[in-house]
Design a protein around this motif. Sequence first.
Motif, short mmCIF file in Angstrom:
data_model
loop_
_atom_site.label_atom_id
_atom_site.label_comp_id
_atom_site.label_asym_id
_atom_site.label_seq_id
_atom_site.Cartn_x
_atom_site.Cartn_y
_atom_site.Cartn_z
N GLU A 98 0.78 -1.14 0.23
CA GLU A 98 0.32 0.42 -0.31
C GLU A 98 0.93 1.24 0.27
O GLU A 98 0.40 2.27 -0.39
CB GLU A 98 -0.71 -0.40 0.77
N TYR A 102 0.21 4.50 -2.18
CA TYR A 102 -0.68 5.37 -1.71
C TYR A 102 1.22 7.02 -2.01
O TYR A 102 0.62 7.66 -1.98
CB TYR A 102 -0.38 5.85 -0.35
N LEU A 115 -10.91 7.53 -3.59
CA LEU A 115 -11.22 7.33 -1.82
C LEU A 115 -10.62 8.52 -0.67
O LEU A 115 -11.33 8.26 0.24
CB LEU A 115 -9.58 6.46 -2.24
N LYS A 124 -1.72 0.17 7.88
CA LYS A 124 -3.16 -1.03 8.64
C LYS A 124 -2.69 -1.70 9.99
O LYS A 124 -2.73 -2.62 9.72
CB LYS A 124 -3.59 -2.04 7.22
N HIS A 180 -11.35 -5.56 2.63
CA HIS A 180 -10.01 -5.34 2.64
C HIS A 180 -9.57 -6.04 1.45
O HIS A 180 -9.42 -7.38 1.99
CB HIS A 180 -9.19 -5.09 4.01
N1 IYR Z 1 -6.38 -1.39 -1.52
C1 IYR Z 1 -6.20 0.29 -0.75
C2 IYR Z 1 -6.95 1.19 -1.54
C3 IYR Z 1 -8.44 1.37 -1.57
C4 IYR Z 1 -9.24 0.96 -2.28
C5 IYR Z 1 -10.66 0.60 -2.32
I1 IYR Z 1 -11.32 0.86 -4.41
C6 IYR Z 1 -11.29 1.48 -0.76
O1 IYR Z 1 -12.51 1.55 -0.97
C7 IYR Z 1 -10.82 1.43 0.02
C8 IYR Z 1 -9.19 1.33 0.03
C9 IYR Z 1 -6.03 -0.04 0.47
O2 IYR Z 1 -6.66 -0.80 1.11
O3 IYR Z 1 -5.72 1.04 0.94
#
Ligand code: IYR
Length: 231
Positions: A98, A102, A115, A124, A180
Amino acid sequence: MTNQTAAREHSHPFVPYQPPRLDQAEGIARGADFHDFLETRRSVRFFASDPVPREMIELAVAAANTAPSGAHHQPWKFIAISDPEVRHRIREAAEHEERINYEGGRLPEAWRTALAPLETDSDKSYLDVVPWIVVVFAEKSTPLPDGDLRKNYYVNESVSIACGLFIAALHTMGLATLTHTPNPMAFLSEILHRPATERPHSLFPIGYPAPDCEVPALTRKPDALEFFPPA
Ligand code: IYR
Protein backbone atom coordinates in the motif's frame (compact mmCIF):
# COMPACT_ATOMS: atom_id res chain seq x y z
CA MET A 1 -51.65 -18.96 -10.88
CA THR A 2 -50.41 -22.45 -11.56
CA ASN A 3 -48.26 -24.26 -9.06
CA GLN A 4 -45.52 -26.41 -10.44
CA THR A 5 -45.84 -30.00 -9.49
CA ALA A 6 -43.00 -31.52 -7.55
CA ALA A 7 -43.60 -34.97 -8.97
CA ARG A 8 -40.48 -35.62 -11.03
CA GLU A 9 -38.15 -38.46 -11.72
CA HIS A 10 -34.65 -37.77 -10.38
CA SER A 11 -31.40 -39.35 -11.42
CA HIS A 12 -29.68 -37.99 -8.27
CA PRO A 13 -30.83 -37.81 -4.64
CA PHE A 14 -33.41 -35.08 -3.90
CA VAL A 15 -35.07 -34.32 -0.57
CA PRO A 16 -38.29 -32.46 0.22
CA TYR A 17 -37.96 -28.72 0.85
CA GLN A 18 -41.03 -27.22 2.47
CA PRO A 19 -40.02 -24.28 4.66
CA PRO A 20 -42.95 -22.86 6.64
CA ARG A 21 -45.03 -20.50 4.50
CA LEU A 22 -45.07 -17.09 6.21
CA ASP A 23 -48.08 -14.88 6.38
CA GLN A 24 -47.25 -11.88 4.10
CA ALA A 25 -47.57 -9.28 6.86
CA GLU A 26 -45.15 -11.34 8.93
CA GLY A 27 -42.80 -11.59 5.92
CA ILE A 28 -42.84 -7.81 5.46
CA ALA A 29 -42.26 -7.23 9.18
CA ARG A 30 -39.27 -9.58 9.11
CA GLY A 31 -37.92 -7.96 5.95
CA ALA A 32 -38.17 -4.53 7.57
CA ASP A 33 -36.44 -5.78 10.73
CA PHE A 34 -33.67 -7.38 8.67
CA HIS A 35 -33.14 -4.18 6.74
CA ASP A 36 -33.09 -2.08 9.96
CA PHE A 37 -30.47 -4.46 11.33
CA LEU A 38 -28.28 -4.30 8.21
CA GLU A 39 -28.67 -0.53 8.03
CA THR A 40 -26.70 -0.27 11.29
CA ARG A 41 -23.66 -2.04 9.82
CA ARG A 42 -20.60 -0.04 8.88
CA SER A 43 -17.13 -1.00 7.73
CA VAL A 44 -14.69 0.19 10.37
CA ARG A 45 -10.98 0.91 10.38
CA PHE A 46 -10.58 1.50 14.12
CA PHE A 47 -10.79 -1.59 16.28
CA ALA A 48 -10.53 -2.53 19.96
CA SER A 49 -8.04 -5.24 20.85
CA ASP A 50 -10.63 -7.02 23.05
CA PRO A 51 -10.67 -10.78 22.48
CA VAL A 52 -13.32 -12.41 20.30
CA PRO A 53 -14.14 -16.06 21.00
CA ARG A 54 -13.16 -18.58 18.35
CA GLU A 55 -16.77 -19.80 18.36
CA MET A 56 -17.89 -16.51 16.81
CA ILE A 57 -15.48 -17.01 13.92
CA GLU A 58 -16.73 -20.58 13.52
CA LEU A 59 -20.34 -19.36 13.47
CA ALA A 60 -19.63 -16.63 10.92
CA VAL A 61 -17.89 -19.10 8.61
CA ALA A 62 -20.73 -21.61 9.10
CA ALA A 63 -23.13 -18.87 7.93
CA ALA A 64 -20.89 -18.03 4.94
CA ASN A 65 -20.73 -21.73 4.10
CA THR A 66 -24.49 -21.71 3.39
CA ALA A 67 -23.96 -19.51 0.32
CA PRO A 68 -25.20 -20.68 -3.07
CA SER A 69 -22.36 -21.45 -5.46
CA GLY A 70 -21.74 -22.45 -9.06
CA ALA A 71 -22.58 -26.17 -9.41
CA HIS A 72 -22.59 -26.21 -5.59
CA HIS A 73 -18.80 -26.52 -5.69
CA GLN A 74 -18.47 -24.13 -2.70
CA PRO A 75 -15.19 -22.73 -4.01
CA TRP A 76 -14.13 -20.91 -0.85
CA LYS A 77 -11.71 -21.38 2.01
CA PHE A 78 -11.70 -19.18 5.11
CA ILE A 79 -8.33 -19.03 6.89
CA ALA A 80 -8.68 -17.66 10.45
CA ILE A 81 -5.59 -16.19 12.10
CA SER A 82 -5.21 -15.04 15.69
CA ASP A 83 -1.45 -15.56 16.05
CA PRO A 84 0.07 -12.07 16.58
CA GLU A 85 3.24 -12.89 14.64
CA VAL A 86 1.34 -14.02 11.56
CA ARG A 87 -0.94 -11.00 11.82
CA HIS A 88 2.11 -8.77 12.00
CA ARG A 89 3.65 -10.38 8.93
CA ILE A 90 0.41 -9.77 7.06
CA ARG A 91 0.41 -6.14 8.21
CA GLU A 92 4.01 -5.59 7.10
CA ALA A 93 3.37 -7.09 3.66
CA ALA A 94 0.06 -5.24 3.18
CA GLU A 95 1.63 -1.92 4.19
CA HIS A 96 4.60 -2.53 1.90
CA GLU A 97 2.24 -2.86 -1.09
CA GLU A 98 0.00 0.00 0.00
CA ARG A 99 2.98 2.34 0.45
CA ILE A 100 3.77 1.75 -3.22
CA ASN A 101 0.12 2.51 -3.99
CA TYR A 102 -0.32 5.64 -1.89
CA GLU A 103 3.18 7.11 -1.60
CA GLY A 104 4.82 5.56 -4.67
CA GLY A 105 2.20 6.76 -7.13
CA ARG A 106 0.80 3.35 -8.14
CA LEU A 107 -2.77 4.47 -7.37
CA PRO A 108 -4.06 6.41 -10.37
CA GLU A 109 -5.20 9.98 -9.63
CA ALA A 110 -8.88 9.17 -10.30
CA TRP A 111 -8.72 6.32 -7.79
CA ARG A 112 -7.14 8.59 -5.15
CA THR A 113 -9.91 11.12 -5.69
CA ALA A 114 -12.57 8.41 -5.29
CA LEU A 115 -10.96 7.24 -2.03
CA ALA A 116 -10.45 10.72 -0.54
CA PRO A 117 -13.79 10.78 1.40
CA LEU A 118 -12.82 7.52 3.14
CA GLU A 119 -9.44 8.96 4.24
CA THR A 120 -7.70 5.64 3.71
CA ASP A 121 -3.94 5.46 3.65
CA SER A 122 -1.14 2.90 3.75
CA ASP A 123 -1.38 2.52 7.54
CA LYS A 124 -2.94 -0.88 8.22
CA SER A 125 -2.17 -0.94 11.96
CA TYR A 126 -5.58 -2.48 12.64
CA LEU A 127 -4.05 -5.76 11.42
CA ASP A 128 -1.93 -5.77 14.60
CA VAL A 129 -4.83 -4.71 16.83
CA VAL A 130 -7.69 -7.04 15.92
CA PRO A 131 -7.98 -10.41 17.68
CA TRP A 132 -8.69 -12.16 14.35
CA ILE A 133 -7.95 -11.82 10.68
CA VAL A 134 -9.87 -14.02 8.27
CA VAL A 135 -8.42 -14.32 4.77
CA VAL A 136 -10.79 -15.70 2.16
CA PHE A 137 -9.36 -17.72 -0.69
CA ALA A 138 -11.13 -18.56 -3.94
CA GLU A 139 -10.56 -22.06 -5.28
CA LYS A 140 -10.16 -21.81 -9.05
CA SER A 141 -10.14 -25.58 -8.96
CA THR A 142 -10.40 -28.09 -6.14
CA PRO A 143 -8.04 -31.06 -5.73
CA LEU A 144 -10.07 -34.27 -5.43
CA PRO A 145 -9.05 -37.20 -3.19
CA ASP A 146 -8.08 -39.20 -6.33
CA GLY A 147 -5.57 -36.47 -7.28
CA ASP A 148 -7.67 -35.03 -10.13
CA LEU A 149 -8.50 -31.34 -10.25
CA ARG A 150 -12.17 -30.36 -10.36
CA LYS A 151 -12.81 -27.10 -12.20
CA ASN A 152 -15.02 -24.60 -10.38
CA TYR A 153 -17.56 -22.23 -11.93
CA TYR A 154 -18.57 -18.64 -11.17
CA VAL A 155 -15.86 -18.64 -8.54
CA ASN A 156 -15.74 -14.92 -7.89
CA GLU A 157 -19.51 -14.59 -7.71
CA SER A 158 -19.81 -17.58 -5.36
CA VAL A 159 -17.06 -16.45 -3.00
CA SER A 160 -18.39 -12.89 -2.95
CA ILE A 161 -21.87 -14.10 -1.97
CA ALA A 162 -20.30 -16.16 0.85
CA CYS A 163 -18.43 -13.06 2.00
CA GLY A 164 -21.68 -11.08 2.13
CA LEU A 165 -23.24 -13.66 4.42
CA PHE A 166 -20.05 -13.72 6.50
CA ILE A 167 -20.19 -9.93 6.97
CA ALA A 168 -23.87 -10.09 7.98
CA ALA A 169 -23.15 -12.90 10.46
CA LEU A 170 -20.32 -10.90 12.07
CA HIS A 171 -22.67 -7.94 12.39
CA THR A 172 -25.37 -9.96 14.12
CA MET A 173 -22.78 -10.99 16.74
CA GLY A 174 -21.91 -7.33 17.41
CA LEU A 175 -18.57 -7.61 15.63
CA ALA A 176 -17.10 -5.21 13.12
CA THR A 177 -14.97 -5.81 10.08
CA LEU A 178 -13.53 -4.13 7.04
CA THR A 179 -13.61 -5.71 3.61
CA HIS A 180 -9.97 -5.25 2.69
CA THR A 181 -8.42 -6.22 -0.61
CA PRO A 182 -4.76 -5.33 -0.31
CA ASN A 183 -3.39 -4.77 -3.77
CA PRO A 184 -1.64 -6.85 -4.98
CA MET A 185 -2.33 -9.63 -2.49
CA ALA A 186 -0.27 -12.60 -3.62
CA PHE A 187 1.71 -12.27 -0.35
CA LEU A 188 -1.27 -13.81 1.47
CA SER A 189 -0.82 -17.10 -0.40
CA GLU A 190 2.85 -17.18 0.62
CA ILE A 191 2.39 -16.27 4.27
CA LEU A 192 -0.52 -18.71 4.69
CA HIS A 193 1.03 -21.52 2.59
CA ARG A 194 -1.97 -21.79 0.24
CA PRO A 195 -1.80 -24.00 -2.86
CA ALA A 196 -1.62 -22.60 -6.42
CA THR A 197 -5.24 -23.70 -7.02
CA GLU A 198 -6.38 -20.91 -4.66
CA ARG A 199 -6.07 -17.16 -5.03
CA PRO A 200 -6.64 -14.57 -2.30
CA HIS A 201 -10.10 -13.03 -2.57
CA SER A 202 -10.38 -10.69 0.42
CA LEU A 203 -9.17 -10.11 3.94
CA PHE A 204 -11.33 -9.36 6.98
CA PRO A 205 -9.87 -7.88 10.17
CA ILE A 206 -12.44 -8.79 12.84
CA GLY A 207 -13.02 -7.33 16.27
CA TYR A 208 -15.11 -4.88 18.23
CA PRO A 209 -15.02 -1.26 17.09
CA ALA A 210 -12.68 0.94 19.13
CA PRO A 211 -14.58 2.94 21.78
CA ASP A 212 -13.74 6.15 19.88
CA CYS A 213 -14.32 4.61 16.43
CA GLU A 214 -15.48 6.97 13.71
CA VAL A 215 -16.64 6.18 10.20
CA PRO A 216 -17.08 8.40 7.16
CA ALA A 217 -20.51 10.08 6.97
CA LEU A 218 -21.82 8.11 4.01
CA THR A 219 -25.35 7.60 2.73
CA ARG A 220 -26.85 4.58 1.00
CA LYS A 221 -27.68 4.66 -2.69
CA PRO A 222 -31.32 5.85 -2.96
CA ASP A 223 -31.99 4.37 -6.41
CA ALA A 224 -30.63 0.84 -6.08
CA LEU A 225 -34.02 -0.49 -7.21
CA GLU A 226 -35.90 0.21 -10.43
CA PHE A 227 -38.96 -1.58 -11.71
CA PHE A 228 -39.25 -2.44 -15.35
CA PRO A 229 -41.31 -1.41 -17.13
CA PRO A 230 -41.68 1.75 -15.05
CA ALA A 231 -45.15 2.24 -13.54
N1 IYR B 1 -6.38 -1.33 -1.26
C1 IYR B 1 -6.09 0.03 -0.81
C2 IYR B 1 -6.90 1.07 -1.52
C3 IYR B 1 -8.38 1.02 -1.36
C4 IYR B 1 -9.15 0.80 -2.47
C5 IYR B 1 -10.52 0.85 -2.38
I1 IYR B 1 -11.59 0.62 -4.07
C6 IYR B 1 -11.14 1.11 -1.14
O1 IYR B 1 -12.53 1.16 -1.06
C7 IYR B 1 -10.36 1.34 -0.03
C8 IYR B 1 -8.97 1.28 -0.15
C9 IYR B 1 -6.22 0.10 0.71
O2 IYR B 1 -6.55 -0.91 1.33
O3 IYR B 1 -5.96 1.14 1.29
